[in-house]
Design a protein around this motif. Structure first.
Motif, PDB file in Angstrom:
ATOM      1  N   ASN A1735       0.890  -1.423   0.317  1.00 64.58           N
ATOM      2  CA  ASN A1735       0.295   0.288  -0.055  1.00 64.58           C
ATOM      3  C   ASN A1735       0.685   1.073  -0.016  1.00 64.58           C
ATOM      4  O   ASN A1735       0.064   2.588   0.446  1.00 64.58           O
ATOM      5  N   LEU A1736       2.343   1.326  -0.508  1.00 61.87           N
ATOM      6  CA  LEU A1736       2.886   2.283   0.281  1.00 61.87           C
ATOM      7  C   LEU A1736       3.560   2.312  -1.474  1.00 61.87           C
ATOM      8  O   LEU A1736       3.715   1.401  -2.203  1.00 61.87           O
ATOM      9  N   SER A1737       3.697   3.892  -1.997  1.00 61.68           N
ATOM     10  CA  SER A1737       3.767   4.405  -3.007  1.00 61.68           C
ATOM     11  C   SER A1737       5.337   4.105  -3.394  1.00 61.68           C
ATOM     12  O   SER A1737       5.859   4.497  -2.389  1.00 61.68           O
ATOM     13  N   GLN A1738       6.338   3.480  -4.723  1.00 60.17           N
ATOM     14  CA  GLN A1738       7.298   3.354  -4.979  1.00 60.17           C
ATOM     15  C   GLN A1738       8.011   4.865  -5.480  1.00 60.17           C
ATOM     16  O   GLN A1738       8.942   3.871  -6.389  1.00 60.17           O
ATOM     17  N   GLY A1739       7.185   5.347  -5.708  1.00 61.51           N
ATOM     18  CA  GLY A1739       7.900   6.489  -7.012  1.00 61.51           C
ATOM     19  C   GLY A1739       6.230   6.712  -7.428  1.00 61.51           C
ATOM     20  O   GLY A1739       5.321   5.886  -7.809  1.00 61.51           O
ATOM     21  N   GLN A1740       6.386   7.347  -9.004  1.00 59.55           N
ATOM     22  CA  GLN A1740       5.287   7.477 -10.087  1.00 59.55           C
ATOM     23  C   GLN A1740       5.494   7.355 -11.389  1.00 59.55           C
ATOM     24  O   GLN A1740       7.345   7.642 -11.839  1.00 59.55           O
ATOM     25  N   LEU A1741       5.011   7.025 -12.599  1.00 54.66           N
ATOM     26  CA  LEU A1741       5.082   6.561 -13.640  1.00 54.66           C
ATOM     27  C   LEU A1741       4.269   8.026 -14.569  1.00 54.66           C
ATOM     28  O   LEU A1741       2.924   7.924 -14.251  1.00 54.66           O
ATOM     29  N   GLN A1742       4.500   8.420 -15.151  1.00 57.08           N
ATOM     30  CA  GLN A1742       3.319   9.181 -16.231  1.00 57.08           C
ATOM     31  C   GLN A1742       3.914   8.745 -17.528  1.00 57.08           C
ATOM     32  O   GLN A1742       4.955   8.753 -18.123  1.00 57.08           O
ATOM     33  N   MET A1743       2.093   8.594 -17.677  1.00 59.32           N
ATOM     34  CA  MET A1743       2.985   7.784 -19.188  1.00 59.32           C
ATOM     35  C   MET A1743       1.106   7.766 -19.768  1.00 59.32           C
ATOM     36  O   MET A1743       0.293   8.795 -18.993  1.00 59.32           O
ATOM     37  N   TRP A1744       0.913   7.429 -20.863  1.00 63.21           N
ATOM     38  CA  TRP A1744       0.198   6.989 -21.791  1.00 63.21           C
ATOM     39  C   TRP A1744      -0.459   6.158 -22.221  1.00 63.21           C
ATOM     40  O   TRP A1744       0.964   5.187 -22.316  1.00 63.21           O
ATOM     41  N   VAL A1745      -1.568   5.226 -22.694  1.00 59.65           N
ATOM     42  CA  VAL A1745      -2.237   3.755 -23.331  1.00 59.65           C
ATOM     43  C   VAL A1745      -2.498   4.235 -24.047  1.00 59.65           C
ATOM     44  O   VAL A1745      -3.997   4.692 -24.139  1.00 59.65           O
TER      45      VAL A1745
END
Length: 2042
Positions: A1735-1745
């Motif tokens: 449940n803890l964020s390990q970072g973020q990705l900015q993206m799209w599909v």
């Protein structure tokens, strides 16, 4: 005049229904002004001016305006959206006339940022008479405070020395102001966290440091959190830039974590270790957690010297801190554009904006008392042996330790003293206001050898003993509410483990450290705390002045208190066992195992528990209730406790009304009824606040400063609540919206009722079994305290019967099992008021002395001879010897009668008591020699423990029982077929310890169990129950051994008997119940015995022989109880099959019943009425009606094997009917089911208790209807139902995990609701198609009309396996049907199909003709190529981010921007999680194997529901079905494009605190591993990668994107992953498969990328919504859709038209599509999670599909998102001259001079350090160089940072990329050949923001550099060198001396930035090397005096020797000539004279 222009707002949150109509209110000094409202707009623009007349009163520094944005409602109250507070300090100080406030964040009522901002302009014309105050401490930056409700007032507290302290501000663009938010807000942010260890992540980002002290330093920052330390890389210089982020993952209790701190220390790495620490800062983790969004963003910390408290700032450190809890999203750090010159002062992280000041917390520690024994008596016993004086009372060596903010101080140790007097002051030096919240006081016992033991711990919470003044939201204008920490003099009580000392380790030791609730009183300490600002105490610990010790005497005056407790019942005991007694103590008084106080009647008599006939045991006290009486002596603090009780009284009334109000809202009552309830609540609250003021303080001798301050604070707060309630009553629009305000008032009142100075200890009730303490409960004294002030000031339980659930100490199961439930009536009051007790008491009290006569049977005769170790007369335990003659009644009492025999009934345990069926058992024993024959044993018949029993023939059937059967051998055990079991006897035992069923040769003993059942005979109706026989006529009771188990009738096996003698006492003079308070001291003891045996244990003397007090009731009342148990929901599953088999034990006082057991359900509906016919209750029915006993329901899961497990407990209060005429019907309500302190479901129950009249045939309500022998819940109480349709769209199953190791192959779905069930068709093959063949199911069901009662929908997935097995492999409970209810007659075709699917079903155009038009001329192609250089996809990305600098000319061209979501696309509220076609429900399975209770998710169900009412009349046609025209559920082949833009704040995986990330993607069976393109050493990688894959939906629906950390040798570690459900994107009608851009371009970087043109998408949308096709006229420039006319002009009127746009019709279609709420072109931010910390964020990705079905042909080409490359630049710095350089050396000849050279480098590129040549022997500080430095740099113009790639260590594999601001550091040095060079000064120039140089050296001074640091006006003065290209002039160099900066020299330079191309065209060499041009550098024109003496001997002669000593030389020569002359003269004179005399020649 104050004018506010309300310009605009952006990003307002949507409502649940539709879009808000925003309206803004501006409030200034209670004056409100509103703007117009704007219809349906999330980004409103008002541009309205509101004016406030100042009425001649100027602004002061604390003035502010409140800006509140609301949603305008025509009817009712406007709805709050967000607010901001703007401080007008700048205007007040006269620094500015107007104040632009841009992008001020709006916050919600709780202070959370809502993501919206507002723009304002504030103008101010000072009144004619007003003068701005230049010395105003507040002037400076504006502050925007986004703290919630009371934010503003909190900041402006006035400190006691009169100076004002304002909130730490932020610049207008900045974030929240940091406030000392205390009390309610803090409690609210933390109460959501469960108190169990959980995962947290603390992120610390070190950005940069400024103004560090010292010369030429190399700083490094160390961050220490929870035992882990990280350090940054070492940098150089006084303003280093670090930009490093550290992650700390912890797993601990939130309460522990919040007390830990984050410590920042800055060291100078090149200095010696001893003095390397430059400064430090500490902050509580709890402080950060309480900030909005749990983070502190980009704030400056003020570093200071931890040891020298008087020192000032030691520099500043800029950090961001985040505390991420389970499930939190880490906030995104926004770097503001003006961040670099952000001003330190306004962003300093200090609580409440106070400049941190040193304060001394003076803790005066006077004394302690009642400290328990902590040491063994061993040494004292030795002393005694050698004839010394033993001191056994004081076996403890106490000292006190106080700790605060990491500092600890201790008092001296006082040896062997349980009541030590320290009389010491501990001076804690702290920075105030502090970030730490509590002072911890621990009393330790000092041990010579082992570690010190804690005796007890207590905390002084600063929130309770100090106030910032911000709690009160009344604008009274007074500011003296705040006060500094103060406390006492007052006693503080310590609680911890039980007092009894043992030599063994204490299992409850943790309680003494303050962890968990202490279970026993462990003494008290008398302390006083005061705070002095400024000034430092001389000593940390000093003695208290004797005067102060005398002053504190008056605070110790004691008064006598009397406590009486009447025990009415003790029930719900889980198992029988030893006899039970209860002990009540307050402090040490009444503790029967403590010897320091007089013995008191503080324990009840022992009694044995009896079975209640069903499940529990209870104590059979009948009409004689035990009473305990405790007298004690405490300080009289009634003035404090009265206030507490009055506030609590108001709070309880408000709470109960609030509950009623909430229930009314839930039950959806009509508005009028609701208003009635609401008005009653408000009126009562206002009336209570008016009529119950808190008592005045005058006249009390023991007042403290804190009392007076708290009184002020409380009065102020209560008035503000009263005014608020009045305002609410008059102004509120929408009643339901006031709920949050009302709840906050309850919270506030509870906070106000906290009283820190309570010196009276809690009352503790212990349950003892035999001599062992089992369970306890603590009751705060104020709850039962009697007060003469008013009825409301009495405690809420004073003299009233309350129900108490005791708890096991340190219960691991958190109250899963209740040891006992008692009803007890307690009264505590001053003995002066004891007469008042009589009015509270019921029944008549009687007091007896008692003793037991003991006899033993020897050779068939009873007598005293066989009493081994027992006394002839003793107490009940048999241990204490007594004699009748020694008994003396206490003072004030006398004997009323003689001794008489009175057998004790409660201790006789007949084993069958309370049972209706019973099994008599006896064991037959035989023995033999090994291998011999079996013979009867010496004791042929025994009980199960081997103790002597009777022969079966002697057992008689007791009266009232009938035998059921003969004696039989019990063979249902581990025995052989004869019923025997065998064993071996090992001496000294006389019987085997263990038994086995198989006979072996060596067995010598065997036994078998004989049983005979009997049943209680039915009593014929009407006949009274005959009394049980009274046993032995002489009152003896018998036992086979001297133990506890006595019975009434003699048996042949009995060897011991005893009988009880009692003698009644009566008070001499007093009448009434209060006389019992005179009973103090023991009654009598055999004293001769004691003299002989003086070593006897003291507790035996005391605890035993006190009189017994009881309260007898002359009549009992019969009641009839009905408990209606209807249903329960959301219970926990306890079985492997995901369900439980629940039933409930329902207990009421001493009766209980059990409901039926239901099979396999978590939402059981019992629909059962439990009837308890005759419940006998003693006491006044009115009091029972006022406080009825609780009905307790304990829910169990029945298991075939093993014990039933507890599911939880629920408590319901019955309504009481004292006469049958009351027509009140009980209402079923949901009561929470609590398991281990957490809610584990809800139960729908009600109960009524009806008093029967004397005749017994009361008019009871009708008997409820029966079904199969069970009473149902009767009509009128059960919910009203209606025929309802439930339609189920069962689309498919996903991600099903194997069940019992076999994969799930052919599942079907069962849906159950309200007793109906329906099953879907079976999926034939999960692998090929996981969707259900037929998708729609339908149920008709009777559902309750009230939403409150609706049962849940339960989904079960059943797998069809071979051999007809159908296990349930997963289940899901949908508790609320509200969201699925719909109106069946409204066409909802929207939900029917998704756009893409519709398209595929109806694709009529089979022929696809492709015409390629290559008409673009070459020129255009070249233009496009050129454009790509300046404008790329990243320009678009940065424009959309709002980064204007990074995007080049993109904006001006009018190109598209895209939408950047800072969350997953599924979490964007407008798109409803993309589950509009069907929702995803998680399927769960029950308890997992590893025993934790969280259910495991085993798969997902995709589907949806519609619920609507059906007509009751069968003749009426049913409404149309809701789910129709569904898309095809077969598999589809799709092309998927994944664009990964960048990663943010990844969790570091390498030891160096960074990471080498790369992307790995898996979709179905395909994976792409991008390991070759890993990015070394970065936590914020810019990936810029696009991946293409194909897949089949729905099988491969889950797209998993993982980020891995590349490792060369070890396995790559996963950083985290995110999963996207492609099927939802594909099926959603929001077109989420491919976002819609803003314009339709057919070329350029925004080229259209969908398969379908906008016109085709629009046509599909029309068909989907059931609309006609869009019509077009006017060559596609206008279009009609859905009845609305659209034209191209209205969309493109103010847009730039560029060459890439497509045809007008398509453009218009696209514009229309963008108004339909579809997904726009976007970048989403997805959080990465790992399996270790799910449940803890390990970072973020900015993206799209993008997802494209292949059946529609190929899509357009993808976007190119490759990252930008840096540009190569050269910085050419020409060092021309220096002047005014410090002369550092003295030459041989005594001149001051320096050998100057200049050194320069760019930070981050230290290895490219360059030096000039040396200008030797500068005598005037001038130096000439003409020297060129050339530095190459890779510069990202878009980001204004240099990209530096270098290996961190020589062993590193990869170069690490750093982004560093471009700076140049130039230093002046003095060259020394034979020693180290001396440092003379430095200048640091930021090339982006260059300090303008001085044109002449005279104008050059250090002030030039300071200008940069200060103001917001600097943008004009200094420009970027990259813009200026070249600049020349003088800059000053500084050096630090004695902590101040002084001028060290001036340097003249030309700085020039050259691009790579220019560098080739205009080359220039380093130094003066070739090519020496651009400009050409001549040799420096140095004076001839500049040379190095060692290499130029001639010059040395000429310049050093000759120049200086010319005249000396000349003089010397003349002197020599003269001397020679004289010498020659003298030499030749005699010769000459003699010649003259002799004249030989003549």
């Amino acid at each position: 005049m104050l004018r506010v222009v309300v310009e605009s707002a952006k990003g307002l949150p949507k409502k649940t229904l539709g879009v808000p109509d925003p309206i803004t209110t501006v409030i200034f000094r209670d004056d409100k002004k509103k703007t117009k409202s704007i219809d349906k707009e999330l980004n409103p623009v008002w541009n309205e001016l509101v004016e406030f007349d100042l009425k001649g009163k100027a602004l002061d520094s604390s003035s502010y305006i409140d800006v509140i944005v609301k949603d305008y409602e025509t009817i009712g109250k406007d709805k709050f959206l967000g607010s901001a507070k703007i401080y007008l300090k700048d205007l007040a100080s006269g620094q500015a006339r107007s104040l632009p406030c841009k992008n001020v964040p709006l916050v919600s009522e709780s202070g959370q940022n809502i993501g919206a901002t507002i723009n304002l302009l504030v103008g101010y014309d000072a009144p004619a008479n007003a003068v701005p105050n230049p010395n105003d401490p507040q002037s400076g930056e504006t502050t925007v405070d986004a703290g919630g409700g009371g934010g503003g007032e909190e900041g402006n507290e006035t400190l006691p020395d009169g100076s004002q302290s304002g909130p730490a501000g932020t610049s207008p663009s900045g974030g929240q102001s940091v406030n000392l938010r205390r009390g309610v807000a803090r409690a609210q942010s933390r109460y959501r966290l469960a108190n169990k260890p959980q995962d947290f992540q603390i992120r610390v980002r070190i950005i940069e440091a400024r103004q560090l002290p010292g010369n030429n330093i190399k700083p490094v920052v160390k961050v220490y959190v929870c035992g882990h330390t990280h350090r940054t890389r070492i940098k150089r210089g006084n303003n280093p830039f670090f930009d490093e982020i550290f992650f700390y993952n912890v797993h601990m209790l939130p309460s522990d974590l919040f007390d830990e701190n984050i410590s920042f220390r800055v060291y100078n790495s090149c200095s010696l270790r001893a003095d390397s620490l430059m400064g430090e800062f500490k902050v509580d983790i709890g402080y950060v957690y309480d900030e909005p969004a749990h983070c502190v963003m980009r704030k400056w910390l003020l570093l200071n010297d931890p040891d020298d408290s008087s020192s000032g700032a030691k520099g500043y450190l800029k950090v961001s801190l985040f505390v991420v809890g389970t499930g939190d999203d880490p906030p995104v750090e926004k770097r503001e554009s003006n961040d670099d010159h952000d001003d330190i002062e306004s962003n300093l992280l200090l609580p409440a904006g106070v400049t941190l000041r040193w304060a001394t917390l003076s803790l005066k520690v006077f004394r302690a008392e009642d400290i328990p024994q902590m040491d063994d008596a061993f040494v004292q016993n030795l002393k005694e042996l050698f004839g010394g004086e033993a001191n056994k009372k004081n076996l403890v060596d106490p000292f006190l330790e106080a700790s605060f903010a990491g500092r600890k101080l201790c008092t001296q140790i006082i040896e062997t003293n349980a009541n030590p007097e320290w009389n010491e002051v501990l001076n804690l030096q702290v920075k105030f206001p502090s970030m730490c919240e509590r002072v911890k006081l621990t009393v330790f016992d000092w041990d010579r050898l082992t570690g010190n033991d804690a005796i007890g711990t207590t905390y002084l919470n600063l929130a309770n003993i100090a106030s910032s003044g911000g709690e009160i939201e009344g604008n009274s204008g007074e500011s003296e509410v705040g006060f500094l920490p103060a406390f006492g003099p007052c006693y503080i009580n310590l609680y911890g483990s039980p007092r009894e000392f043992t030599g063994f380790p204490d299992p409850y030791e943790d309680l003494n450290f303050g962890k968990g609730e202490g279970v026993a009183y462990r003494g008290r300490i008398l302390v006083e705390l005061s705070t002095k600002l400024e000034g430092k105490a001389d000593k940390a610990v000093e003695k208290i002045h004797s005067d102060d010790v005398l002053v504190v005497q008056k605070y110790q005056r004691r008064r006598k208190y009397c406590l009486c407790a009447v025990f009415h019942s003790a029930s719900m005991i889980q198992e029988p066992g030893e006899p039970i007694q209860f002990e009540v103590s307050i402090g040490n008084y009444g503790n029967k195992l403590d010897t320091t106080c007089k013995p008191l009647a503080s324990t009840t008599q022992y009694s044995c528990a009896i079975f209640d006939g069903n499940h529990y045991y209870y104590l059979p006290w009948a009409n004689t209730k035990p009473v305990v009486v405790v007298t004690s002596y405490w300080e009289d603090i009634s003035h404090r406790l009265d206030s507490v009780n009055i506030i609590l009284y108001i709070t309880h009334r408000l709470q109960s009304n609030l509950e009623e109000f909430k229930t009314a809202i839930l039950a959806k009552v009509s508005d009028n009824q609701l208003a009635e309830v609401w008005l009653k609540l408000l009126n009562q609250l206002i009336e209570d606040l008016e009529s119950f003021p808190t008592p005045e303080l005058e006249g009390h001798s023991n007042l403290t400063t804190l009392d007076i301050q708290i009184k002020k604070l409380r009065d102020r707060a209560l008035t503000s609540i009263k005014d608020g309630a009045r305002r609410m009553r008059e102004e509120a629009g929408e009643i339901r919206d006031t709920l949050s305000d009302l709840e906050s008032w309850v919270e506030k009142l509870k906070t106000l009722a906290e009283e820190p100075q309570i010196s009276m200890p809690d009352v503790i009730i212990w349950m003892l079994r035999g001599e062992k303490r089992v369970a306890c409960s603590r009751i705060p004294a104020h709850q039962i305290l009697y007060s003469t002030f008013s009825e409301q000031a009495c405690g809420q339980h004073c003299g009233k019967t309350q129900t108490v659930y005791l708890q096991y100490p340190m219960d691991k199961n958190k109250g899963l099992k209740v040891p006992v439930q008692i009803r007890v009536n307690m009264w505590l009051g001053l003995s002066a008021h004891e007469k008042k007790f009589s009015s509270y008491s019921e029944g008549s009290f009687s007091v007896f002395a008692e003793l037991y006569e003991n006899q033993a049977q020897v050779f068939g005769k009873w007598g005293t001879t066989g009493l081994v170790g027992r006394h002839k007369f003793s107490d009940v335990t048999g241990k204490l010897k007594l004699k009748k003659e020694y008994f003396i009644p206490p003072r004030g009492w006398e004997w009323e009668s003689e001794w008489f025999i009175d057998p004790e009934k409660a201790l006789l345990t007949e084993a069958d008591a309370g049972h209706t069926e019973f099994m008599d058992e006896v064991f037959q024993n035989e023995t033999r020699f090994p291998g011999g024959d079996w013979k009867a044993a010496s004791e042929p018949f025994t009980d199960v423990n081997g103790e002597k029993s009777r022969n079966p023939a002697e057992f008689d059937c007791p009266p009232g029982w009938n035998w059921e059967d003969e004696w039989t051998v019990d063979i249902n055990r581990a025995v052989d077929d004869q019923g025997w079991e065998y064993g071996v006897t090992i001496p000294p035992d006389d019987k085997p310890r263990s038994w086995v069923p198989a006979e072996k040769m060596y067995h010598v003993h065997r036994r078998r169990r004989l049983i005979r059942p009997r049943k209680r005979s039915k009593v014929p109706g009407g006949a009274a129950v005959e009394r049980r026989d009274q046993g032995n006529p002489e009152g003896w009771e018998f036992s086979s051994l001297i133990g506890w188990k006595f019975h009434r009738n003699e048996r042949s096996s009995d060897t011991f008997r005893r009988r009880r003698w009692r003698r009644k006492m009566a008070p001499e003079s007093r009448l009434g119940a209060a006389a019992i308070f005179q009973l103090e001291g023991a009654l009598g003891i055999d004293t001769e015995e004691n003299e002989k045996d003086s070593k006897g244990d003291a507790t035996k003397l005391f605890g035993a022989n006190t009189p017994t007090v009881s309260c007898s009731f002359d009549r009992s009342y019969m009641y009839h109880l009905r408990v209606y148990v209807h249903q329960a929901r959301n219970m926990i599953s306890m079985d492997k099959d995901s369900f439980s088999d629940p039933y409930a034990h329902v207990s009421f006082l001493h009766v209980s019943k059990t409901t039926e057991k239901l099979r396999a359900t978590l939402n059981p509906t019992w629909d059962q009425t439990l009837i308890f016919n005759d419940v006998e209750i003693y006491g006044d029915p009115q009091k029972i009606a006022y406080r009825p006993p609780n009905v307790v329901l304990e829910f169990y899961d029945s298991d075939q094997v093993g014990k039933d497990e507890m599911l939880g407990r629920s408590i319901c209060t019955p309504i009481v009917k004292l006469n049958s005429a009351m027509d009140q019907t009980p209402k079923l309500l949901w009561h929470p089911i609590i398991q281990k302190g957490k809610v584990a479901g809800e139960a729908l129950v009600a109960a009524e208790l009806i008093l029967k009249n004397k005749s017994g045939d009361s008019d009871l309500p009708l008997v409820p209807p029966k079904r199969e022998n069970i009473y149902m819940v009767p009509q009128g109480i059960r919910p009203v139902v209606q025929l309802t349709a439930v339609e189920i769209l069962a689309w498919g199953l996903r991600k099903m995990k194997p069940y019992q190791l076999a994969a799930i192959s052919s599942p079907s779905l069962v849906v159950e609701c309200g007793g109906q069930r329906v099953e879907s068709a079976v999926i034939k093959n999960m692998k090929k198609n996981p969707n259900f063949p037929s998708s729609v199911l339908f149920i008709k069901v009777l559902l309750p009309k009230e939403e409150m009662y609706t049962p849940p929908i339960v989904l079960k997935v059943i797998d069809h396996r071979p051999f007809g097995r159908k296990p349930v492999v997963g289940q899901c409970t949908i508790s609320s049907l509200e969201q699925f209810r719909c109106d069946p007659y409204v066409i909802t075709a929207e939900g029917a199909m998704s756009s893409k699917m519709a398209l595929m079903m109806a694709s009529p155009h089979k022929h696809v003709s492709i015409t390629m038009e290559e008409t673009r001329p070459l020129l255009e192609a070249q233009v496009a190529e050129k454009e790509k250089e300046t404008v790329d996809w990243w320009s678009k990305f940065y424009v959309s981010l709002g980064d204007q600098e990074k995007c080049g000319p993109y904006l001006k061209k009018g190109y598209d921007t895209l939408k950047i979501y800072d969350c997953e696309l599924e979490d964007v509220p407008e798109f409803k999680g993309l589950t509009d076609f069907c929702d995803t429900f998680k399927l769960q399975q029950g308890k997992n194997d590893n025993g934790d209770d969280d259910p495991t998710v085993v798969g997902e169900f995709k589907g949806s529901f519609k619920v609507y009412p059906l007509p009751d009349d069968p003749g009426v046609a049913p409404p149309p079905r809701q789910f129709r025209e569904l898309p095809d559920s077969g598999p589809q082949e799709c092309l998927v494009r994944i664009y990964v833009v960048r990663g943010m704040d990844l969790q570091p995986k390498d030891n160096n605190g960074s990471c080498d990330p790369y992307i790995k993607i898996s979709l179905g069976k395909n994976t792409i591993d991008d390991r070759d393109h890993y990015l070394p050493n970065t936590l914020n990688p810019v990936f810029g990668r696009m991946f293409e894959m194909t897949c089949f939906l729905p099988q491969d629906k889950d797209l998993k994107i993982s980020v891995y950390d590349y490792d060369l040798l070890t396995r790559d570690e996963k950083v985290g992953e995110t999963v996207i459900d492609l099927e939802n994107r594909f099926l959603s009608r929001y077109n989420s498969y491919c976002g819609l851009p803003q314009s339709y371009c057919i070329s350029g970087i925004n080229q259209w990328r969908d398969q379908l043109k906008p016109s085709q998408i629009l046509e599909n949308l029309a068909r989907l919504k059931g609309l006609s096709k869009p019509r077009t006229e006017d060559n596609g420039n206008s279009l009609t859709f859905n009845g609305k006319e659209y034209t191209l002009v209205q969309f493109e009127s103010n847009k730039e038209i560029h060459q890439h746009l497509g045809p007008p019709y398509e453009r218009l279609c696209l514009h229309v599509l963008r108004t339909q709420g579809l997904v726009p072109e976007h970048v989403e931010t997805r959080t990465l999670y790992s399996t270790f910390q799910p449940n803890l964020s390990q970072g973020q990705l900015q993206m799209w599909v993008d997802v494209f079905p292949k059946s529609l042909g190929l899509p357009e080409p993808p976007f190119d998102i490759t990252p930008r490359k840096p540009k190569k630049y050269f910085l050419r710095a020409v060092i021309w001259n220096t002047t005014d350089v410090t002369l550092d050396e003295t030459s041989i000849t005594g001149e001051r001079m320096s050998d100057i050279y200049v050194k320069g480098w760019m930070p981050g590129m230290e290895e490219d350090k360059q030096k000039t040549d040396v200008h030797y022997r500068s005598l005037d500080g001038d130096g000439n160089f003409n020297w060129r430095f050339v530095f190459g740099l890779d510069y990202l113009p878009a980001e204004q940072l240099c990209l530096v790639s270098k290996k961190e260590h020589f062993w590193s594999l990869d170069k690490t990329e750093f982004r560093i601001p471009p700076k140049l550091i130039v230093q002046i040095w003095d060259n020394d050949k034979f020693s180290l060079d001396d440092y003379l000064g430095t200048v640091e120039l930021d090339l982006r923001n260059l300090v303008a140089p001085a044109k002449t050296p005279e104008k050059c001074s250090l002030d030039m550099m300071d200008n940069v640091e200060i103001g917001p006006h600097k943008a004009e003065q200094n420009k970027s060198l990259f813009a200026q290209q070249s600049v020349r002039g003088w800059w000053p160099c500084s050096i630090e001396q004695d902590g101040k900066k002084v001028l060290g020299g001036k340097v003249e330079m030309t700085l020039e930035i050259v691009s790579e191309v220019d560098a080739d065209e205009r080359p220039a060499g380093k130094g003066r090397d070739e090519p020496n041009m651009n400009p050409k550098l001549d040799l420096p024109n140095r004076p001839e005096t500049s040379f190095f003496w060692f290499t130029n001997p001639c010059k040395t002669m000429k310049f050093i020797v000759w120049r200086r000593f010319k005249w000396v030389f000349i003089g010397l020569i003349i002197l020599i000539i003269v001397v020679l002359f004289i010498a020659i003269l003298l030499y030749s004179l005699p010769n000459y004279i003699s010649m003259k005399i002799v004249k030989p020649l003549s």
